[in-house]
Design a protein around this motif. Structure first.
Motif, PDB file in Angstrom:
ATOM      1  N   THR A 156      48.697 100.975  14.768  1.00 49.10           N
ATOM      2  CA  THR A 156      47.409 100.409  15.186  1.00 49.10           C
ATOM      3  C   THR A 156      47.558  99.122  15.993  1.00 49.10           C
ATOM      4  OG1 THR A 156      47.193  99.168  13.128  1.00 49.10           O
ATOM      5  CG2 THR A 156      46.212 101.353  13.187  1.00 49.10           C
ATOM      6  N   GLN A 157      48.725  98.475  15.961  1.00 47.71           N
ATOM      7  CA  GLN A 157      48.870  97.152  16.584  1.00 47.71           C
ATOM      8  C   GLN A 157      49.875  97.100  17.723  1.00 47.71           C
ATOM      9  OE1 GLN A 157      47.150  94.122  15.520  1.00 47.71           O
ATOM     10  NE2 GLN A 157      45.882  95.782  14.773  1.00 47.71           N
ATOM     11  N   ALA A 158      50.779  98.041  17.801  1.00 48.67           N
ATOM     12  CA  ALA A 158      51.804  97.967  18.852  1.00 48.67           C
ATOM     13  C   ALA A 158      51.321  98.757  20.071  1.00 48.67           C
ATOM     14  CB  ALA A 158      53.125  98.529  18.343  1.00 48.67           C
ATOM     15  N   PRO A 159      51.322  98.101  21.256  1.00 46.40           N
ATOM     16  CA  PRO A 159      50.769  98.774  22.432  1.00 46.40           C
ATOM     17  C   PRO A 159      51.690  99.859  23.019  1.00 46.40           C
ATOM     18  CG  PRO A 159      51.417  96.512  22.976  1.00 46.40           C
ATOM     19  CD  PRO A 159      51.674  96.700  21.509  1.00 46.40           C
ATOM     20  N   PHE A 160      51.478 101.057  22.481  1.00 52.82           N
ATOM     21  CA  PHE A 160      52.067 102.285  23.025  1.00 52.82           C
ATOM     22  C   PHE A 160      50.919 103.242  23.307  1.00 52.82           C
ATOM     23  CE2 PHE A 160      55.472 100.813  20.161  1.00 52.82           C
ATOM     24  CZ  PHE A 160      56.611 100.988  20.929  1.00 52.82           C
ATOM     25  N   TRP A 161      51.119 104.114  24.293  1.00 53.20           N
ATOM     26  CA  TRP A 161      50.124 105.149  24.570  1.00 53.20           C
ATOM     27  C   TRP A 161      50.835 106.471  24.808  1.00 53.20           C
ATOM     28  CZ3 TRP A 161      50.238 100.324  26.812  1.00 53.20           C
ATOM     29  CH2 TRP A 161      49.252  99.440  26.348  1.00 53.20           C
ATOM     30  N   LYS A 162      50.262 107.535  24.226  1.00 54.74           N
ATOM     31  CA  LYS A 162      50.836 108.875  24.346  1.00 54.74           C
ATOM     32  C   LYS A 162      49.994 109.742  25.273  1.00 54.74           C
ATOM     33  CE  LYS A 162      52.662 109.326  19.629  1.00 54.74           C
ATOM     34  NZ  LYS A 162      51.931 109.019  18.382  1.00 54.74           N
ATOM     35  N   ARG A 163      50.675 110.464  26.138  1.00 54.91           N
ATOM     36  CA  ARG A 163      49.994 111.473  26.944  1.00 54.91           C
ATOM     37  C   ARG A 163      50.577 112.829  26.591  1.00 54.91           C
ATOM     38  NH1 ARG A 163      51.557 110.450  32.203  1.00 54.91           N
ATOM     39  NH2 ARG A 163      52.730 112.367  32.313  1.00 54.91           N
ATOM     40  N   GLU A 164      49.697 113.770  26.278  1.00 53.79           N
ATOM     41  CA  GLU A 164      50.146 115.123  25.916  1.00 53.79           C
ATOM     42  C   GLU A 164      50.311 115.962  27.171  1.00 53.79           C
ATOM     43  OE1 GLU A 164      47.781 115.478  21.658  1.00 53.79           O
ATOM     44  OE2 GLU A 164      46.824 116.212  23.493  1.00 53.79           O
ATOM     45  N   GLU A 165      51.400 116.698  27.230  1.00 56.91           N
ATOM     46  CA  GLU A 165      51.646 117.601  28.349  1.00 56.91           C
ATOM     47  C   GLU A 165      51.734 119.029  27.839  1.00 56.91           C
ATOM     48  OE1 GLU A 165      54.324 114.354  30.894  1.00 56.91           O
ATOM     49  OE2 GLU A 165      55.167 116.317  30.390  1.00 56.91           O
ATOM     50  N   TYR A 166      50.999 119.926  28.502  1.00 56.26           N
ATOM     51  CA  TYR A 166      50.961 121.331  28.084  1.00 56.26           C
ATOM     52  C   TYR A 166      51.716 122.207  29.079  1.00 56.26           C
ATOM     53  CZ  TYR A 166      47.801 119.766  24.543  1.00 56.26           C
ATOM     54  OH  TYR A 166      47.300 119.113  23.456  1.00 56.26           O
ATOM     55  N   PRO A 167      52.143 123.389  28.626  1.00 55.37           N
ATOM     56  CA  PRO A 167      52.962 124.252  29.489  1.00 55.37           C
ATOM     57  C   PRO A 167      52.254 124.634  30.792  1.00 55.37           C
ATOM     58  CG  PRO A 167      53.061 125.026  27.225  1.00 55.37           C
ATOM     59  CD  PRO A 167      52.005 123.942  27.267  1.00 55.37           C
ATOM     60  N   ASN A 168      50.909 124.689  30.793  1.00 57.52           N
ATOM     61  CA  ASN A 168      50.194 125.067  32.011  1.00 57.52           C
ATOM     62  C   ASN A 168      50.024 123.905  32.983  1.00 57.52           C
ATOM     63  OD1 ASN A 168      48.285 123.473  30.833  1.00 57.52           O
ATOM     64  ND2 ASN A 168      46.749 125.083  30.555  1.00 57.52           N
TER      65      ASN A 168
END
Lengths: 86, 156
Positions: free
Chosen positions: B117-129
């Motif tokens: 909740t406090q460390a600035p990371f961001w995830k982007r999901e990538e899909y096979p299509n």
């Protein structure tokens, strides 16, 4: 100058990871005032800071900050979505 | 407290990291371990992780310092990977070493809950299509961190 950084979808939407904003010598602005100024540019800025955009968080000099946090020349101001690490 | 915080693209060796704590001559009696792995929800192909260099390290440092004081840790290692990580890849490692298991295990939960909740990371999901989507923050993560404010399972 204030160095502004954008992360994650804000950067994608704007097509830039940062920019410099002119803030004169002893002028004290706020996160809110700078956000309002950026939003008035319209287009992608209106999208990321406008009504109905996703939640946006900010940091001043790498500390989480509130909308009324002061911003001065030389500060680093970052805008980003709520964090999703771990 | 011996503290080691690393943000890196490379994989990490759990064995090597444990050995570094156990062999540091700190009278360690137990090491708590959490390792996060990229979960293959909904046909996900990979996650792309980004962070805010500088702020990320300082926020994790602050969380680790709090854990050290609260639980009396002897050592703590946090390694978080960034870049593109396929499903099944290790993404984060938290190791907390203490004299006894209670402190080691509770500190490990404290560190990962606050990191989320406090460390600035961001995830982007990538899909096979080829579709990609930024992950939205979850309220359950806020709640998990907040329970440590309310006393949590372990008073240090």
């Amino acid at each position: 100058m204030v160095e502004i950084l954008y992360f994650a979808w804000l950067r994608d939407r704007l097509g830039r990871s940062g920019e410099s904003l002119l803030l004169s010598g002893d002028e004290v602005s706020s996160v809110r005032a700078i956000m309002d100024g950026l939003r008035r540019r319209g287009a992608a800025y209106e999208e990321i800071f406008g009504e109905g955009a996703g939640p946006v968080r900010c940091a001043v000099n790498q500390e989480f900050a509130a909308l009324d946090s002061p911003v001065r020349a030389g500060d680093e101001l970052a805008f980003f979505p709520p964090v999703t690490g771990g | 407290m011996q503290v080691d915080i690393r943000i890196q693209e490379e994989a990490f060796s759990v064995d090597a990291e444990i050995a570094r704590l156990a062999g540091a001559g700190l009278d360690v009696g137990g090491i708590g371990l959490f390792m996060g792995v990229v979960r293959g929800d909904m046909g996900l192909a990979a996650l792309a992780l980004e962070h805010y260099p500088g702020m990320t390290e300082s926020m994790i440092g602050r969380i680790v310092a709090q854990a050290g004081t609260r639980f009396g840790l002897l050592a703590c290692t946090v390694i978080h990977r960034v870049g593109r990580l396929p499903v099944g890849a290790p993404i984060v490692l938290v190791l907390c070493a203490a004299a006894h298991r209670g402190a080691a295990l509770d500190a490990t939960g404290f560190v990962i809950d606050w990191l989320k909740t406090q460390a600035p990371f961001w995830k982007r999901e990538e899909y096979p299509n080829g579709e990609a989507r930024w992950v939205a923050a979850r309220e359950s993560d806020e709640a998990a961190a907040a329970r440590w404010d309310a006393g949590g399972p372990a008073e240090a």
